[in-house]
Design an enzyme around this catalytic site. Structure first.
Site, PDB file in Angstrom:
ATOM      1  N   CYS A 119     -43.589 -44.253 -27.526  1.00  0.00           N
ATOM      2  CA  CYS A 119     -43.638 -45.169 -29.045  1.00  0.00           C
ATOM      3  C   CYS A 119     -45.017 -44.499 -29.461  1.00  0.00           C
ATOM      4  O   CYS A 119     -44.944 -44.710 -31.146  1.00  0.00           O
ATOM      5  CB  CYS A 119     -43.652 -46.711 -28.992  1.00  0.00           C
ATOM      6  SG  CYS A 119     -42.094 -47.396 -27.840  1.00  0.00           S
ATOM      7  N   HIS A 252     -47.080 -49.572 -34.762  1.00  0.00           N
ATOM      8  CA  HIS A 252     -46.016 -49.874 -34.216  1.00  0.00           C
ATOM      9  C   HIS A 252     -45.288 -50.650 -34.072  1.00  0.00           C
ATOM     10  O   HIS A 252     -45.933 -51.936 -34.262  1.00  0.00           O
ATOM     11  CB  HIS A 252     -46.209 -48.894 -32.406  1.00  0.00           C
ATOM     12  CG  HIS A 252     -45.016 -48.645 -32.217  1.00  0.00           C
ATOM     13  ND1 HIS A 252     -43.617 -48.084 -32.125  1.00  0.00           N
ATOM     14  CD2 HIS A 252     -44.615 -49.532 -30.967  1.00  0.00           C
ATOM     15  CE1 HIS A 252     -42.802 -48.272 -31.867  1.00  0.00           C
ATOM     16  NE2 HIS A 252     -43.524 -49.247 -30.647  1.00  0.00           N
ATOM     17  N   ASN A 282     -37.508 -52.103 -33.093  1.00  0.00           N
ATOM     18  CA  ASN A 282     -38.296 -50.841 -32.269  1.00  0.00           C
ATOM     19  C   ASN A 282     -37.607 -49.907 -32.473  1.00  0.00           C
ATOM     20  O   ASN A 282     -37.274 -49.534 -31.185  1.00  0.00           O
ATOM     21  CB  ASN A 282     -38.954 -51.126 -30.897  1.00  0.00           C
ATOM     22  CG  ASN A 282     -39.818 -50.767 -30.557  1.00  0.00           C
ATOM     23  OD1 ASN A 282     -39.931 -49.176 -30.703  1.00  0.00           O
ATOM     24  ND2 ASN A 282     -40.807 -51.038 -29.451  1.00  0.00           N
TER      25      ASN A 282
END
Ligand code: UT7
Length: 325
Positions: A119, A252, A282
């Protein structure tokens, strides 16, 4: 004259299939797995996510995101002299998704490679692009985050399968006389590899080990809130700026509670935080460029704004980029 790197265009791509929390509740119920819209919204802020259809790969989403970014920058694909793709869901074990993307964009010759930092991948990729532009090794770079995380999800594990989605975001980064990227800050600590991983691997024609995503959510959560504050302060110090200089925080997009905690620590109101986790879930390495592109196209982020981009994820990896847009 000092040479800087500056984002000149953004683009993104979401696969058309959109699943709301209600759709996930229904899908999981068929396997006897219980979840609820209330739990997902309260614990994560997520309301919907997109899943790519079978046969659609990270390079396909990346190609659409890149075409949009190139249009926005007014740059033709043939002018691109480097492609960096951040992904943990590559089309193949090898070659790189960047190589496949290059061909899909109809170009050849320039160097291309993937970055694997889960990520945090887009932050790592942007950091590398910045360094290569500053040293004169590249002048017009496509930096992409693209993921099909739905392929890694265990739909019997409610603690992870409701969290992730698919998508891609891309930026064109060009050499410039003015900044641009003001400072970058990236880190890793491999002792935490086990708290967020896909442990399986290919060997002798078989997949050995579990090929589905495993996460100790609470451990990731606790580490994330600490390192995101640390890296934000580090990148501000490197650039000689303060929290007051930040127009937009683009973190993020994993969990609204982590994002709110970072904003609180930096004394930023939530209306200075770009939030897309509610609509995308996500999307790992894609989440930051996807959020950036949404904010640009919705008129939130404007030319000249100072942006703090922050990533955190598997590895354990984390980092940030401070830039004038
Ligand atoms: O992209 C890389 C970065 N990743 C992240 O930042 C993720 C970080 N972690 C998180 O976002 C959170 O830890 C989660 C959203 C994953 C979990 O939230 P939490 O508040 O830490 O929940 P929990 O793991 O403590 O679970 C609380 C309860 C448990 O039930 P019991 O044991 O208290 O009875 C879980 O079984 O919630 C239950 N639960 C669910 N219930 C309904 C877990 N998942 C679900 C679900 N639906 N989908």
């Amino acid at each position: 004259m000092t040479r800087f790197a500056r984002i000149s265009g953004t683009g993104s791509c979401l696969p058309p299939l959109r699943l709301t929390n209600a759709d996930m509740v229904a899908r999981l119920a068929t396997a006897g797995v219980e979840t609820s819209d209330e739990w997902i919204v309260e614990r994560t802020g997520i309301r919907a996510r997109h899943f790519a259809s079978d046969g659609v790969f990270a390079s396909d989403l990346a190609a659409d995101a890149c075409r949009n970014a190139l249009d926005a920058a007014g740059v033709s694909a043939k002018e691109i002299d480097l492609i960096i793709v951040a992904t943990s869901t590559p089309d193949m074990v090898f070659p790189s998704t960047a190589a496949i993307l290059q061909h899909k964009l109809g170009i050849a010759g320039c160097p291309v490679f993937d970055v694997q930092a889960v990520c945090s991948g887009f932050i790592y990729a942007l950091t590398v692009a910045d360094a290569l532009i500053r040293t004169g090794s590249a002048s017009k770079v496509l930096v992409v985050g693209s993921e099909v995380f739905s392929r890694l999800l265990d739909f019997n594990d409610r603690t992870t399968c409701v969290l992730f989605g698919d998508g891609a975001g891309a930026v064109v980064v060009e050499a410039s006389d003015t900044p641009g990227i003001l400072a970058t800050d990236i880190h890793a600590d491999g002792k935490h590899a086990g708290i967020l991983c896909v442990p399986g691997h290919v060997s002798g024609g078989h997949i050995l080990g579990d090929p589905l995503l495993k996460m100790d959510g609470q451990a990731v959560f606790k580490l994330a809130v600490g390192v995101l504050e640390d890296t934000a302060r580090a990148v501000l110090a490197k650039a000689g700026r303060t929290e007051a200089d930040i127009d937009w925080l683009i973190p993020h997009q994993a969990n609204i509670r982590i994002m709110a905690s970072t904003a609180r620590k930096l004394k930023l109101p939530m209306d200075k935080v770009v939030v897309t986790v509610d609509q995308h879930g996500n999307t790992s390495a894609a989440s930051i460029p996807l959020a950036l592109d949404c904010a640009v196209r919705q008129g939130q982020v404007k030319k000249g704004d100072t942006l703090m981009l922050e990533g955190v994820g598997g590895g354990f990896t984390w980092g940030s980029v401070l830039l004038d847009f």
